[in-house]
Design an enzyme around this catalytic site. Sequence first.
Site, short mmCIF file in Angstrom:
data_model
loop_
_atom_site.label_atom_id
_atom_site.label_comp_id
_atom_site.label_asym_id
_atom_site.label_seq_id
_atom_site.Cartn_x
_atom_site.Cartn_y
_atom_site.Cartn_z
N TYR A 138 -9.40 -11.08 -7.04
CA TYR A 138 -8.45 -11.03 -8.15
C TYR A 138 -8.61 -12.21 -9.09
O TYR A 138 -8.22 -12.12 -10.26
CB TYR A 138 -7.02 -10.95 -7.62
CG TYR A 138 -6.76 -9.65 -6.89
CD1 TYR A 138 -6.59 -8.47 -7.59
CD2 TYR A 138 -6.74 -9.60 -5.50
CE1 TYR A 138 -6.38 -7.28 -6.93
CE2 TYR A 138 -6.53 -8.41 -4.83
CZ TYR A 138 -6.35 -7.25 -5.55
OH TYR A 138 -6.17 -6.06 -4.89
N ARG A 197 -0.94 -1.87 -6.98
CA ARG A 197 -1.16 -3.00 -6.06
C ARG A 197 -2.06 -4.05 -6.71
O ARG A 197 -1.80 -5.25 -6.64
CB ARG A 197 -1.76 -2.48 -4.76
CG ARG A 197 -2.05 -3.53 -3.69
CD ARG A 197 -2.38 -2.83 -2.38
NE ARG A 197 -3.12 -3.64 -1.43
CZ ARG A 197 -2.55 -4.45 -0.55
NH1 ARG A 197 -1.23 -4.59 -0.52
NH2 ARG A 197 -3.28 -5.13 0.32
N LYS A 254 -1.92 -2.67 7.97
CA LYS A 254 -3.05 -2.13 8.73
C LYS A 254 -3.14 -2.79 10.09
O LYS A 254 -2.87 -3.99 10.23
CB LYS A 254 -4.36 -2.37 7.95
CG LYS A 254 -4.50 -1.53 6.69
CD LYS A 254 -5.85 -1.76 6.04
CE LYS A 254 -6.06 -0.85 4.84
NZ LYS A 254 -7.38 -1.08 4.22
N HIS A 307 -3.26 2.22 -5.75
CA HIS A 307 -3.93 0.92 -5.70
C HIS A 307 -3.92 0.23 -7.06
O HIS A 307 -4.00 -1.00 -7.13
CB HIS A 307 -5.36 1.07 -5.18
CG HIS A 307 -5.50 0.65 -3.75
ND1 HIS A 307 -4.84 1.29 -2.72
CD2 HIS A 307 -6.19 -0.36 -3.16
CE1 HIS A 307 -5.14 0.71 -1.57
NE2 HIS A 307 -5.95 -0.31 -1.81
N ARG A 310 0.86 -1.19 0.00
CA ARG A 310 0.00 0.00 0.00
C ARG A 310 0.90 1.23 0.00
O ARG A 310 2.03 1.20 0.49
CB ARG A 310 -0.89 0.01 1.24
CG ARG A 310 -1.79 -1.21 1.38
CD ARG A 310 -2.54 -1.18 2.71
NE ARG A 310 -3.43 -2.34 2.88
CZ ARG A 310 -3.07 -3.49 3.44
NH1 ARG A 310 -1.83 -3.63 3.90
NH2 ARG A 310 -3.92 -4.48 3.55
N HIS A 351 -3.53 -9.56 3.30
CA HIS A 351 -4.96 -9.74 3.56
C HIS A 351 -5.15 -10.73 4.71
O HIS A 351 -4.52 -11.79 4.74
CB HIS A 351 -5.68 -10.27 2.33
CG HIS A 351 -5.81 -9.27 1.23
ND1 HIS A 351 -6.06 -9.62 -0.08
CD2 HIS A 351 -5.75 -7.91 1.25
CE1 HIS A 351 -6.13 -8.53 -0.82
NE2 HIS A 351 -5.95 -7.48 -0.03
#
Length: 305
Positions: free
Chosen positions: A285, A253, A177, A250, A149, A276
């Site tokens: 994806y 990414r 995150k 993004h 990110r 994730h």
Amino acid sequence: MNADLPGVLTDYLNHVRVERGLSPNTVAAYRRDLTRYLTFLEGRGITTAAEVTTVDISEFVQELSDTQAASSVARHVVSVRNLHAFAADEGIAGENPASEVSPPKLAARLPKALSVDEVTRILDAPNRGTIAGLRDAALLELLYGTGARVSEVCGLDVDEVRVALFEPEAGLRLRGKGGKDRVVPLGSYAARAVNDYLVRARPTLAQASARPDPALLLNQRGHRFSRQSAWGAIRSAAEGAGVTTEVSPHSLRHSFATHLLDGGADLRVVQELLGHSSVATTQIYTLVTIEHLREVHAAAHPRAR
């Protein structure tokens, strides 16, 4: 512990910032959403968390739905639900009145992946004969090379990256995150771009500030490169590459993940690389690659249309 709603909000924001370690950007987003919510309640004469009912929250959601996109409404619902869960856990109010309020269903949106040719042109766009161009090249190569990110790349410190350069087997540690770290490989293109920047550009940028900044990427004043500046650098590179579709951090990414899957990478590996927490998030994806196969099939097969 404060019982009035503004006090509960202050305590909650302190909780997510200190105890849960959420980023300043995430805390700021919670503050914006919940300030709007408290303004709505204030208009109804509601001043404490204990007074709020499920009906109040449902009508707040309905009011938002009249003017806001479904994604924005869903985000508000999550914010409100978390605030009331905090109030219940702290004994400020009874059961969470937002627990039965569901966010609107979001239409599944496929991430916008660039083609390999488009990515290559963007990565080659910065003028590596300039200080800014060397920095922007390092930024772009890191984003696409690691799937990070933009906040993770801008948050890197120079010493952390030097470890990855001098000890490739150690990989590059990214702070994700919620304070979740992960280690990703640093490919040769990204490593070369970062090393060129460290040798030929960063020392000059660092001299602009009287106080040394530990950040890897520096702006013209010698301070940490911001997310907003990174967006500008990416857009500038896309324009220079002649890529007309909208490009964001993004985009790189998404392209990283899609190109890995197109190349045969395992979904679980891509999940780990992206950071994730659930493989379900990564599965979007696979839809991108199926859509790509459908387009190729329609264009190439004589009986596809």
